[in-house]
Design an enzyme around this catalytic site. Structure first.
Site, short mmCIF file in Angstrom:
data_model
loop_
_atom_site.label_atom_id
_atom_site.label_comp_id
_atom_site.label_asym_id
_atom_site.label_seq_id
_atom_site.Cartn_x
_atom_site.Cartn_y
_atom_site.Cartn_z
N CYS A 165 29.35 106.28 -33.50
CA CYS A 165 28.72 104.70 -32.64
C CYS A 165 28.38 105.00 -31.58
O CYS A 165 28.05 104.02 -30.10
CB CYS A 165 30.14 103.97 -32.16
SG CYS A 165 30.53 103.34 -34.04
N ARG A 206 23.27 98.15 -29.47
CA ARG A 206 23.04 98.55 -30.60
C ARG A 206 24.65 98.42 -30.90
O ARG A 206 24.70 97.64 -31.34
CB ARG A 206 23.08 100.12 -31.60
CG ARG A 206 23.27 100.05 -32.35
CD ARG A 206 23.13 101.54 -33.35
NE ARG A 206 24.00 101.89 -34.68
CZ ARG A 206 25.27 101.92 -35.00
NH1 ARG A 206 26.08 102.17 -33.69
NH2 ARG A 206 25.38 102.60 -36.33
#
Length: 309
Positions: A165, A206
């Protein structure tokens, strides 16, 4: 953070092999070609070992599918390079650089833990701008990487920030490509300044989107169908928002964003067009001249000789 000992070993073998393939041609052209071609084959095996992880552990059909495609693609790349397609040495150098950037962070705790915690904090800031008030708590390994909505209530929902991530993978890809081509340092620096910060910011966006979508349950539509598609039957219905936000919307948008950033980078490092042409050839079997020079024909043979036109 590799998925298994086998994956870790293969990853290091791949990086060392590609690095060796970059250095060996200076001393022995044929040995360099053989080592680099072999590195591509091992790279394909590496991607093959990741298919079960992406399919079952992460329920990521996009990543699993790409890993399946990567197995024959890597083997074919090695074959073409062995047969004399010298332009693929540039792509091979790029993979070596990518590995040097990314692999240490996946296996050395002192490197990846602070990075994960930094991304978690920045994602928390972004979520707060949306009007939510999540907190960051530690995971089972003591890393402050879990973004928790509604703590202390029955509606508590958490999203953990992992190394995947952080955007490091995408940064490694673009940096590897930029640093691998034969271009001036100034133009490479400009390309890095355009791509790396952009990837970082978009990656934070995101993470904010995924964590907020799950924490606030933005996409609770067609819940049974979504849960079933991702093989999570019996799981909490609340996960539908997570699956839609992450596995469908965010991953698809990430691919589009990476392509857009690559197009921007090409303005500063047009030499990358040769790499793009190679990738297109691998996919279609057709030569393309994208303006970065003549399509790569011939080149050195497997025995170190040269083709005669």
């Amino acid at each position: 953070m590799a998925t298994s000992l086998l994956t870790t070993v293969l990853a290091w073998v791949v990086v060392v092999a590609f690095a060796g393939g970059v250095l060996l041609p200076r001393y022995d052209a044929r040995a360099g070609r053989l080592v680099t071609a072999g590195a591509w084959v091992v790279f394909g095996v590496f991607w093959g070992t990741l298919v079960p992880h992406f399919w079952f552990a992460k329920a990521s059909f996009i990543e699993a599918g790409l890993s399946v495609v990567a197995v024959p693609a890597c083997a074919y790349t090695g074959y073409l390079l062995y047969r004399g397609r010298d332009s693929l040495f540039v792509l091979s150098r790029a993979v070596a650089v990518m590995g040097v950037i990314y692999l240490p962070a996946t296996t050395l705790d002192p490197l990846f833990e602070p990075l994960i915690e930094l991304v978690a904090v920045q994602a928390q800031w972004g979520i707060e701008l949306l009007g939510y008030d999540p907190v960051i708590v530690g995971n089972g390994e003591g890393v402050d990487s879990v973004i928790l909505f509604n703590p202390g209530t029955d509606a508590a929902r958490s999203t953990e920030i992992l190394l995947a991530c952080t955007g490091l993978g995408s940064i490694a890809i673009l940096a590897g490509l930029i640093l691998a081509v034969d271009a001036s340092r100034e133009r490479k620096a400009k390309a890095l300044l355009v791509s790396v910060p952009t990837i970082w910011v978009l990656n934070i966006v995101r993470n904010v989107f995924i964590a907020a979508a799950f924490g606030a349950q933005w996409f609770q539509v067609f819940v049974p169908q979504v849960i079933g598609v991702f093989g999570a039957t019996g799981s909490s219905p609340e996960l539908a928002s997570y699956y839609i936000a992450d596995k469908v919307l965010a991953q698809s948008a990430s691919v589009v964003a990476l392509v857009a950033i690559l197009l921007a980078v090409l303005r500063y490092v047009p030499e990358l067009k040769a790499v793009v042409a190679d990738v297109l050839y691998l996919v279609t079997g057709t030569e393309y001249d994208l303006g970065g020079g003549d399509p790569p024909q011939g080149g050195a043979l497997a025995d170190g000789g040269k083709n005669e036109e």
